[in-house]
Design a protein around this motif. Structure first.
Motif, PDB file in Angstrom:
ATOM      1  N   VAL A   1      41.113   9.774 -35.548  1.00  0.00           N
ATOM      2  CA  VAL A   1      41.887  10.082 -36.753  1.00  0.00           C
ATOM      3  C   VAL A   1      41.758  11.534 -37.198  1.00  0.00           C
ATOM      4  O   VAL A   1      42.766  12.145 -37.546  1.00  0.00           O
ATOM      5  CB  VAL A   1      41.528   9.096 -37.888  1.00  0.00           C
ATOM      6  N   PRO A   2      40.561  12.149 -37.202  1.00  0.00           N
ATOM      7  CA  PRO A   2      40.506  13.566 -37.615  1.00  0.00           C
ATOM      8  C   PRO A   2      41.357  14.480 -36.742  1.00  0.00           C
ATOM      9  O   PRO A   2      41.894  15.480 -37.227  1.00  0.00           O
ATOM     10  CB  PRO A   2      39.025  13.923 -37.477  1.00  0.00           C
ATOM     11  N   GLY A   3      41.511  14.150 -35.488  1.00  0.00           N
ATOM     12  CA  GLY A   3      42.361  14.954 -34.609  1.00  0.00           C
ATOM     13  C   GLY A   3      43.823  14.897 -34.989  1.00  0.00           C
ATOM     14  O   GLY A   3      44.579  15.849 -34.755  1.00  0.00           O
ATOM     15  N   VAL A   4      44.223  13.809 -35.602  1.00  0.00           N
ATOM     16  CA  VAL A   4      45.597  13.674 -36.051  1.00  0.00           C
ATOM     17  C   VAL A   4      45.800  14.405 -37.384  1.00  0.00           C
ATOM     18  O   VAL A   4      46.843  15.005 -37.626  1.00  0.00           O
ATOM     19  CB  VAL A   4      45.965  12.172 -36.199  1.00  0.00           C
ATOM     20  N   LEU A   5      44.797  14.370 -38.226  1.00  0.00           N
ATOM     21  CA  LEU A   5      44.922  14.941 -39.566  1.00  0.00           C
ATOM     22  C   LEU A   5      44.728  16.456 -39.611  1.00  0.00           C
ATOM     23  O   LEU A   5      45.320  17.131 -40.448  1.00  0.00           O
ATOM     24  CB  LEU A   5      43.923  14.274 -40.512  1.00  0.00           C
TER      25      LEU A   5
ATOM     26  N   LEU B   1      39.844  23.128 -28.234  1.00  0.00           N
ATOM     27  CA  LEU B   1      40.020  22.274 -27.059  1.00  0.00           C
ATOM     28  C   LEU B   1      38.757  21.479 -26.711  1.00  0.00           C
ATOM     29  O   LEU B   1      38.859  20.272 -26.442  1.00  0.00           O
ATOM     30  CB  LEU B   1      40.480  23.106 -25.859  1.00  0.00           C
ATOM     31  N   PRO B   2      37.557  22.081 -26.720  1.00  0.00           N
ATOM     32  CA  PRO B   2      36.365  21.272 -26.402  1.00  0.00           C
ATOM     33  C   PRO B   2      36.147  20.122 -27.380  1.00  0.00           C
ATOM     34  O   PRO B   2      35.743  19.025 -26.983  1.00  0.00           O
ATOM     35  CB  PRO B   2      35.218  22.283 -26.473  1.00  0.00           C
ATOM     36  N   VAL B   3      36.407  20.363 -28.658  1.00  0.00           N
ATOM     37  CA  VAL B   3      36.245  19.293 -29.650  1.00  0.00           C
ATOM     38  C   VAL B   3      37.254  18.186 -29.389  1.00  0.00           C
ATOM     39  O   VAL B   3      36.934  16.999 -29.481  1.00  0.00           O
ATOM     40  CB  VAL B   3      36.387  19.859 -31.085  1.00  0.00           C
ATOM     41  N   THR B   4      38.475  18.559 -29.035  1.00  0.00           N
ATOM     42  CA  THR B   4      39.502  17.563 -28.725  1.00  0.00           C
ATOM     43  C   THR B   4      39.107  16.726 -27.517  1.00  0.00           C
ATOM     44  O   THR B   4      39.270  15.506 -27.518  1.00  0.00           O
ATOM     45  CB  THR B   4      40.853  18.261 -28.454  1.00  0.00           C
ATOM     46  N   ILE B   5      38.571  17.372 -26.505  1.00  0.00           N
ATOM     47  CA  ILE B   5      38.159  16.657 -25.293  1.00  0.00           C
ATOM     48  C   ILE B   5      37.017  15.692 -25.603  1.00  0.00           C
ATOM     49  O   ILE B   5      37.030  14.531 -25.160  1.00  0.00           O
ATOM     50  CB  ILE B   5      37.772  17.652 -24.186  1.00  0.00           C
ATOM     51  N   VAL B   6      36.042  16.134 -26.389  1.00  0.00           N
ATOM     52  CA  VAL B   6      34.912  15.262 -26.758  1.00  0.00           C
ATOM     53  C   VAL B   6      35.414  14.070 -27.562  1.00  0.00           C
ATOM     54  O   VAL B   6      34.989  12.925 -27.349  1.00  0.00           O
ATOM     55  CB  VAL B   6      33.838  16.059 -27.528  1.00  0.00           C
ATOM     56  N   MET B   7      36.334  14.310 -28.489  1.00  0.00           N
ATOM     57  CA  MET B   7      36.881  13.211 -29.292  1.00  0.00           C
ATOM     58  C   MET B   7      37.624  12.212 -28.418  1.00  0.00           C
ATOM     59  O   MET B   7      37.502  11.001 -28.616  1.00  0.00           O
ATOM     60  CB  MET B   7      37.818  13.766 -30.370  1.00  0.00           C
ATOM     61  N   GLN B   8      38.374  12.699 -27.449  1.00  0.00           N
ATOM     62  CA  GLN B   8      39.111  11.795 -26.568  1.00  0.00           C
ATOM     63  C   GLN B   8      38.174  11.000 -25.673  1.00  0.00           C
ATOM     64  O   GLN B   8      38.418   9.819 -25.406  1.00  0.00           O
ATOM     65  CB  GLN B   8      40.119  12.581 -25.735  1.00  0.00           C
ATOM     66  N   LEU B   9      37.100  11.620 -25.205  1.00  0.00           N
ATOM     67  CA  LEU B   9      36.119  10.892 -24.396  1.00  0.00           C
ATOM     68  C   LEU B   9      35.411   9.818 -25.215  1.00  0.00           C
ATOM     69  O   LEU B   9      35.192   8.697 -24.727  1.00  0.00           O
ATOM     70  CB  LEU B   9      35.103  11.859 -23.792  1.00  0.00           C
TER      71      LEU B   9
END
Length: 87
Positions: free
Chosen positions: A46-50, A56-64
């Motif tokens: 959810v934080p990635g959407v908001l 990019l590294p934070v996005t990758i960690v969140m997706q993993l």
């Protein structure tokens, strides 16, 4: 996949044993924890959407985290142990 599930179940059962939960309640607790993992996986993304600008590294960690929580949660929550019967 079975090895991942076995490891997760052993980890959960170790925690339940430490909390003195009766052994006959363990399967119900494993399913409840699996459902909680599914919800936690959704909460991680959810934080990635908001937030607009996430590195990019934070996005990758969140997706993993999302993928692992959803995957393991589904394995635990929807476990179908069919008994072997006649016919």
């Amino acid at each position: 996949m079975l090895e991942v599930k076995r490891h997760a179940v052993r980890l959960i059962q170790g925690g339940l044993l430490a909390r003195n939960v009766p052994e006959y309640q363990w399967p119900d607790w494993v399913k409840k924890i699996g459902r909680g993992m599914i919800l936690a996986g959704v909460a991680v993304i959810v934080p990635g959407v908001l937030i607009d600008n996430i590195s990019l590294p934070v996005t990758i960690v969140m997706q993993l985290c999302y993928a692992s929580l959803i995957g393991i949660g589904v394995l635990l929550a929807f476990d179908e142990n069919k008994t072997k019967g006649r016919g």
